[in-house]
Motif scaffolding. Structure first.
Motif, mmCIF file in Angstrom:
data_model
loop_
_atom_site.group_PDB
_atom_site.id
_atom_site.type_symbol
_atom_site.label_atom_id
_atom_site.label_comp_id
_atom_site.label_asym_id
_atom_site.label_seq_id
_atom_site.Cartn_x
_atom_site.Cartn_y
_atom_site.Cartn_z
ATOM 1 N N ASP A 199 -27.294 -36.049 -89.112
ATOM 2 C CA ASP A 199 -27.463 -34.850 -88.254
ATOM 3 C C ASP A 199 -26.196 -34.322 -88.307
ATOM 4 O OD1 ASP A 199 -30.437 -34.939 -87.371
ATOM 5 O OD2 ASP A 199 -29.776 -36.749 -87.484
ATOM 6 N N THR A 220 -26.435 -31.363 -80.821
ATOM 7 C CA THR A 220 -26.996 -31.665 -82.039
ATOM 8 C C THR A 220 -28.037 -32.858 -81.577
ATOM 9 O OG1 THR A 220 -25.230 -31.144 -83.565
ATOM 10 C CG2 THR A 220 -26.707 -32.806 -84.226
ATOM 11 N N SER A 224 -31.922 -32.385 -81.837
ATOM 12 C CA SER A 224 -32.735 -33.462 -82.577
ATOM 13 C C SER A 224 -33.684 -34.374 -81.868
ATOM 14 C CB SER A 224 -31.637 -34.274 -83.336
ATOM 15 O OG SER A 224 -30.858 -33.819 -83.911
ATOM 16 N N LYS A 231 -38.732 -35.429 -84.338
ATOM 17 C CA LYS A 231 -37.608 -35.978 -84.988
ATOM 18 C C LYS A 231 -37.333 -37.511 -84.286
ATOM 19 C CE LYS A 231 -33.737 -34.982 -86.994
ATOM 20 N NZ LYS A 231 -32.648 -34.213 -87.661
ATOM 21 N N ALA A 234 -31.543 -39.636 -84.424
ATOM 22 C CA ALA A 234 -30.590 -38.822 -84.796
ATOM 23 C C ALA A 234 -29.203 -39.627 -85.356
ATOM 24 C CB ALA A 234 -30.002 -37.854 -83.542
ATOM 25 N N SER A 364 -27.631 -30.138 -89.360
ATOM 26 C CA SER A 364 -28.240 -30.715 -87.753
ATOM 27 C C SER A 364 -29.474 -29.932 -87.712
ATOM 28 C CB SER A 364 -27.253 -29.929 -86.740
ATOM 29 O OG SER A 364 -27.338 -28.434 -87.133
#
Ligand code: F6P
Length: 365
Positions: A199, A220, A224, A231, A234, A364
């Motif tokens: 990411d 980020t 994430s 998701k 990360a 990202s």
């Protein structure tokens, strides 16, 4: 015209890299096939200074053959000759002691990274030693060659490690910071980031301040792992050369997650370190090693010296070899470009950094 040589001496120096042994085997076999004796130097320049050597060829019937231990070397990581970072060789007295050992018409092949190739150049410049270099460093921080021996295997190891980390990270919906080697050059981090579906990627050459880096990573990771995104993990790849300690990054990211609108997600770190330097070399590393070996022997027997074998299709710079992918580049040029790679003024570094900058928003997502 072919230049007669009494022997070819070979040493590996600096950090080991998978494929060094494949290069060694190639050099011994090719030299023996041309009737040139080969001597291995133990433990890099340290062994050269101290005169610690062993024969790698022997008389077999009427001809010359590699010693039996040479067989099977291609699949081994590390360095069969041993390697070292020699302090004594950094001094002119140390180099003078080393040069005395190379008595006669001897060609020296040095397999190693920046420090090793610098030493090779100094030996040639100060003492007229006929030396050629083969670039081997997992960091891929040597100028004038697109790849060094060891890089491909190291990248494959990083990919495998990150895949495993992704399994456990996804099971817990965690963020992971994975640190990979690369003291002066973030190539391993940059090159692996896409393959491991990272990411974010951090490397020294980005030249960013700590606060900016931490804020960006925080954005980020929180984005994430936001429950709406779905998701499961990360992943941040960090190059060793980044000044911020990995533990500081983990703490900052954990704080950021704990203070976000959702809780429960945790951050972990893995420092891959020397794990990435070992292991059986990949096909690509063995193949490149063999082709460098052939070009190195041909260079020495053709009277060439103070050059490095470089992996780059011949484009009119350096001198061509019979292999369209291997060029011979003067060591002075190699070292100057290596310094530029490290200080960021090389076009190659600038191209890499610009490309990663363009990818940042994609990674990202
Ligand atoms: O060979 C280069 C390298 O792997 C760097 O990436 C790393 O910083 C260094 O070697 C580690 O060296 P050592 O094995 O001496 O700790």
């Amino acid at each position: 015209m072919l230049i007669a040589m009494d022997a070819i001496w070979i040493l590996t120096s600096g950090g080991d890299a998978p494929g060094m042994n494949a290069a060694l085997r190639g050099l011994v076999k090719i030299a023996a096939s041309r009737g040139v004796e080969v001597i291995g130097v133990c433990d890099g320049y340290e062994g050269l200074v101290e005169g610690r050597t062993r024969p790698l060829t022997r008389r077999d019937g009427g001809g010359l053959a590699p010693i039996p231990e040479i067989e099977g070397l291609s699949r081994l990581g590390g360095s069969a000759l041993g390697t070292a970072r020699s302090d004594v060789f950094l001094t002119s007295e140390g180099r003078a002691r080393a040069a005395v050992r190379l008595n006669g018409d001897i060609g020296l092949v040095v397999i190693g990274g920046n420090g090793s190739l610098t030493g090779a150049h100094e030996l040639g410049r100060e003492h007229g030693v006929r030396v050629v270099g083969i670039p081997a460093s997992i960091d891929n921080d040597i100028g004038a060659t697109s790849i060094c021996i060891g890089v491909d295997t190291a990248l494959n190891t990083i990919v495998e490690a990150c895949d495993r980390i992704s399994d456990t990270a996804s099971a817990h919906r965690r963020a992971f910071v994975v640190e990979v080697m690369g003291r002066d050059c973030g190539y391993l981090a940059m090159a692996s980031a896409i393959a491991v579906e990272a990411d974010a990627v951090m490397f020294r050459e980005q030249g960013r301040g700590d606060a900016e880096v931490l804020a960006q990573l925080g954005d980020t990771v929180t984005r994430s792992l936001h429950p709406n995104r779905g998701k499961k993990r990360a992943l941040i790849i960090k190059a060793e050369g980044v000044r911020l300690p990995t533990s500081t990054i983990v703490e900052a990211l954990q704080d950021r997650l704990d203070n976000s609108s959702y809780r429960g997600a945790s951050v972990r770190a893995t420092i891959l370190g020397h794990l990435v330097r070992g292991g059986s070399p990949s096909y690509r590393d063995r193949m490149i090693a063999g082709r460098f070996a052939l070009a190195a022997i041909r260079t020495l027997e053709g009277g060439g010296a103070d050059e490095m074998m470089a992996w780059q299709p011949f484009q009119g710079e350096g001198s061509p070899t019979e292999d369209p992918y291997v060029s011979r580049v003067p060591l002075a040029e190699v070292l100057a470009e290596t310094a530029r790679l490290h200080d960021g003024t090389s076009k190659v570094t600038q191209r890499r950094v610009a490309m990663m900058r363009r990818l940042e928003n994609v990674l990202s997502l």
